[in-house]
Motif scaffolding. Structure first.
Motif, mmCIF file in Angstrom:
data_model
loop_
_atom_site.group_PDB
_atom_site.id
_atom_site.type_symbol
_atom_site.label_atom_id
_atom_site.label_comp_id
_atom_site.label_asym_id
_atom_site.label_seq_id
_atom_site.Cartn_x
_atom_site.Cartn_y
_atom_site.Cartn_z
ATOM 1 N N ILE A 153 0.849 -1.195 0.000
ATOM 2 C CA ILE A 153 0.000 0.000 0.000
ATOM 3 C C ILE A 153 0.890 1.252 0.000
ATOM 4 N N TYR A 154 1.973 1.185 0.751
ATOM 5 C CA TYR A 154 2.924 2.314 0.801
ATOM 6 C C TYR A 154 3.511 2.572 -0.587
ATOM 7 N N VAL A 155 3.856 1.494 -1.279
ATOM 8 C CA VAL A 155 4.387 1.632 -2.642
ATOM 9 C C VAL A 155 3.329 2.242 -3.570
ATOM 10 N N ALA A 156 2.086 1.797 -3.429
ATOM 11 C CA ALA A 156 1.006 2.293 -4.300
ATOM 12 C C ALA A 156 0.860 3.811 -4.183
ATOM 13 N N VAL A 157 0.918 4.317 -2.975
ATOM 14 C CA VAL A 157 0.813 5.773 -2.762
ATOM 15 C C VAL A 157 2.030 6.479 -3.361
ATOM 16 N N SER A 158 3.205 5.936 -3.114
ATOM 17 C CA SER A 158 4.442 6.584 -3.561
ATOM 18 C C SER A 158 4.536 6.615 -5.082
ATOM 19 N N VAL A 159 4.081 5.551 -5.732
ATOM 20 C CA VAL A 159 4.077 5.517 -7.200
ATOM 21 C C VAL A 159 3.077 6.544 -7.735
ATOM 22 N N MET B 243 4.036 -10.365 -7.905
ATOM 23 C CA MET B 243 3.199 -9.507 -7.061
ATOM 24 C C MET B 243 3.473 -8.031 -7.368
ATOM 25 N N PHE B 244 4.739 -7.711 -7.582
ATOM 26 C CA PHE B 244 5.080 -6.316 -7.906
ATOM 27 C C PHE B 244 4.429 -5.900 -9.229
ATOM 28 N N GLY B 245 4.479 -6.788 -10.217
ATOM 29 C CA GLY B 245 3.864 -6.487 -11.508
ATOM 30 C C GLY B 245 2.367 -6.223 -11.368
ATOM 31 N N GLU B 246 1.704 -7.044 -10.555
ATOM 32 C CA GLU B 246 0.256 -6.836 -10.365
ATOM 33 C C GLU B 246 -0.004 -5.535 -9.607
ATOM 34 N N LEU B 247 0.834 -5.260 -8.607
ATOM 35 C CA LEU B 247 0.693 -4.027 -7.823
ATOM 36 C C LEU B 247 0.779 -2.800 -8.737
ATOM 37 N N VAL B 248 1.817 -2.740 -9.558
ATOM 38 C CA VAL B 248 1.992 -1.578 -10.432
ATOM 39 C C VAL B 248 0.846 -1.491 -11.441
ATOM 40 N N ALA B 249 0.383 -2.628 -11.916
ATOM 41 C CA ALA B 249 -0.731 -2.622 -12.877
ATOM 42 C C ALA B 249 -2.004 -2.044 -12.245
ATOM 43 N N ILE B 250 -2.280 -2.419 -10.996
ATOM 44 C CA ILE B 250 -3.472 -1.887 -10.317
ATOM 45 C C ILE B 250 -3.324 -0.383 -10.099
ATOM 46 N N VAL B 251 -2.133 0.030 -9.671
ATOM 47 C CA VAL B 251 -1.899 1.460 -9.438
ATOM 48 C C VAL B 251 -2.121 2.241 -10.735
ATOM 49 N N GLY B 252 -1.621 1.697 -11.837
ATOM 50 C CA GLY B 252 -1.825 2.360 -13.120
ATOM 51 C C GLY B 252 -3.303 2.440 -13.481
ATOM 52 N N PRO C 31 -7.998 -10.840 -4.350
ATOM 53 C CA PRO C 31 -8.910 -9.739 -4.685
ATOM 54 C C PRO C 31 -9.045 -8.679 -3.584
ATOM 55 N N LEU C 32 -9.017 -9.066 -2.311
ATOM 56 C CA LEU C 32 -9.163 -8.062 -1.250
ATOM 57 C C LEU C 32 -7.975 -7.115 -1.253
ATOM 58 N N VAL C 33 -6.767 -7.664 -1.351
ATOM 59 C CA VAL C 33 -5.575 -6.813 -1.388
ATOM 60 C C VAL C 33 -5.635 -5.881 -2.596
ATOM 61 N N LYS C 34 -6.080 -6.423 -3.718
ATOM 62 C CA LYS C 34 -6.193 -5.608 -4.928
ATOM 63 C C LYS C 34 -7.152 -4.433 -4.728
ATOM 64 N N GLU C 35 -8.293 -4.707 -4.120
ATOM 65 C CA GLU C 35 -9.263 -3.622 -3.906
ATOM 66 C C GLU C 35 -8.695 -2.569 -2.934
ATOM 67 N N MET C 36 -7.942 -3.014 -1.937
ATOM 68 C CA MET C 36 -7.381 -2.044 -0.979
ATOM 69 C C MET C 36 -6.328 -1.174 -1.651
ATOM 70 N N ILE C 37 -5.554 -1.750 -2.564
ATOM 71 C CA ILE C 37 -4.581 -0.954 -3.316
ATOM 72 C C ILE C 37 -5.324 0.085 -4.173
ATOM 73 N N TYR C 38 -6.432 -0.322 -4.735
ATOM 74 C CA TYR C 38 -7.258 0.603 -5.538
ATOM 75 C C TYR C 38 -7.764 1.764 -4.676
ATOM 76 N N VAL C 39 -8.194 1.436 -3.474
ATOM 77 C CA VAL C 39 -8.653 2.491 -2.556
ATOM 78 C C VAL C 39 -7.498 3.433 -2.211
ATOM 79 N N ALA C 40 -6.312 2.879 -1.974
ATOM 80 C CA ALA C 40 -5.150 3.693 -1.597
ATOM 81 C C ALA C 40 -4.843 4.745 -2.661
ATOM 82 N N VAL C 41 -4.891 4.333 -3.919
ATOM 83 C CA VAL C 41 -4.644 5.275 -5.017
ATOM 84 C C VAL C 41 -5.746 6.336 -5.070
ATOM 85 N N SER C 42 -6.988 5.890 -4.954
ATOM 86 C CA SER C 42 -8.123 6.801 -5.085
ATOM 87 C C SER C 42 -8.155 7.833 -3.955
ATOM 88 N N VAL C 43 -7.786 7.404 -2.761
ATOM 89 C CA VAL C 43 -7.732 8.333 -1.623
ATOM 90 C C VAL C 43 -6.602 9.342 -1.842
#
Lengths: 130, 130, 130, 130, 130, 130
Positions: free
Chosen positions: A70-76, A100-109, B64-76
């Motif tokens: 989550i910290y990475v998602a905000v920072s990106v 996992m990193f690839g999926e994380l960056v994809a969701i952030v994008g 999926p839960l982690v993915k949705e939380m990452i989505y929330v983190a970006v949106s916030v």
């Protein structure tokens, strides 16, 4: 150089050293990262920030790996290169694989994209979400 | 009103209906959210966005839960109210408790804070992170 | 209400009225938008902002429609609802069709996505771009 | 270096090579940019992103030069150096003159300014824009 | 409503009430703002945030009015309506005149503009600033 | 290099030199910063930006030091390294001590944090702030 540089342990005040010591002990590392060495110019801020991070990033309802991602998602999203680098490294240490990193960056994008689609069309919040 | 409003199923083209049908089936819901009804003004974009989201948010290396939380983190972080509302709801449906939500928001706040501390002190990336 | 509200023409100073008159004449409209009525609390800022916008948005190497669409792109990225609404309306008056608007929003979304992919992977700038 | 570096064609999987080949053919270039070489760590994301960009940036209601300038506008607003560099270069290849670039950057600056003036005064959206 | 609403004093836990009491006493107000009533869903976060703000916003090298205006500058830049509203009110209580507010918003606008001009031209930092 | 580099005084047009001369005289410096040398590619923009900054940053209801600190706050929030560097230097020249800088960065960090806490909980604006 007129702007402040890093404060190394040997040059630090007792107040700063106490925080550095706690970081090193908590994380089991031989030295603190540059972030803390610069923040040491504000000893009260150094102590407050470290204590807040220690509390927030401790295992709780979310596990440490999820927290680091989550910290990475905000920072990106913010484009903070220092924090992207340091928290990506922390997430890898906590078990993040490259998949996992690839999926994380994809969701952030994707989230950054759909945030703007929602803005552009000025989509009203559905009653079901209130 | 001169700007585009939502496109309801009954008024949608066959191309748009096909996407709406797939969303309803995939998510097992009786109707699609406002986001999709506005995006329907761009049928190619509607289809592309839905297919990308379906691929990105499917279970993978991250659940999926982690993915949705990452989505929330970006949106916030971006302050996109629509996406905060819709993805917080999705995260709750995927199992996010209020304790998890509290921790999520706390991390997002902290990351936004330390991103700016790193910016303000212009902290160079540690060699260990390269 | 303790915060400043809009300043209407009838209540405006001569300095503010002169700017309002120029906006109405330049745009051939019977009244100025809320943006100008609030900015009128800072008469020097009102005049400076109007003169800058008039200069920047005048036909030049880029035509007015392209200029308005660039304005929308920035406003959507920042999530400024007022500016999204006002400049989308201005772009439509300048000839933007719904198909053009759909493509505009799609590009804005995609650029916001790939900006974060580049951040996340910390992609170095190619020598060819320097 | 523990973080992922670029994946060159000679080291790429068949799946990645297929995307690289299509980029090179579509753009008539001898090699792909760094962006794609890093994104190749996520083959599914590489393919999805390329296909989305190819669809979005194709000539349509807006011409390719306008599309590239909108891309630059977003990237400048977000401060994404990689994307500023790569899409400014693409816009120049598509015919952007320095006079056009100067006007583009001026509009982006002005829009970022007035977005905040609207935020600061909390200006309500005019009824005419709804 | 499935999402959390405000927690009023009468419904609050002892832990939350202790923070609410300290806020009311420190600020000499009969009730806390909505911000605190929502944050009360995360009692540890409520306490940590309040204590951090109390420490950061106390008179120090900078006086309270300047501190509130800096808070407004950040909130306007981010487009956070709640924080713009609450900290503009706090700044007015601390002595901000409308002339000061007008200058504050003008600087915030200008800085947001020149930040993007610097991004757009990719201006390298002068040696004198290192 | 295909992208524009800095324009030095000796290579500048009369129009650009006139602005450079005014900057050097107003600030009592032997040369202008890189920012102005790049912006010189858009002579009208150079003149407009300099005149706006000169007007906005002049002593008024707020003193020059406070104005520079507000400029830093915005630049840190946006992560614009050039503007962080140049305006931190300007603030130091105007009298900012390291203690003041530490407090400034701490407030900027905190405001960025609480902006997101307010976003995350979707806190409604209190009636008292309207």
């Amino acid at each position: 150089m007129s702007r402040p540089g890093p404060i190394e342990y040997k040059d630090a005040s007792a107040e700063v050293r106490a925080v550095f010591d706690d970081i090193k002990k908590s994380r089991n590392v031989p030295d603190v990262n540059n972030f803390w060495k610069y923040l040491a110019h504000d000893p009260a801020g150094l102590k407050r920030t470290w204590e807040s991070i220690k509390q927030i990033m401790a295992p709780g309802a979310l596990d440490p790996l999820v927290k680091e991602m989550i910290y990475v998602a905000v920072s990106v999203t913010n484009g903070c290169e220092y924090c992207i680098a340091s928290h990506s490294a922390a997430a890898r240490r906590a078990g993040m694989t490259e998949a996992m990193f690839g999926e994380l960056v994809a969701i952030v994008g994707m989230a950054n994209e759909t945030n703007r689609l929602a803005n552009g069309y000025r989509v009203p919040v559905d009653a079901a979400f209130e």
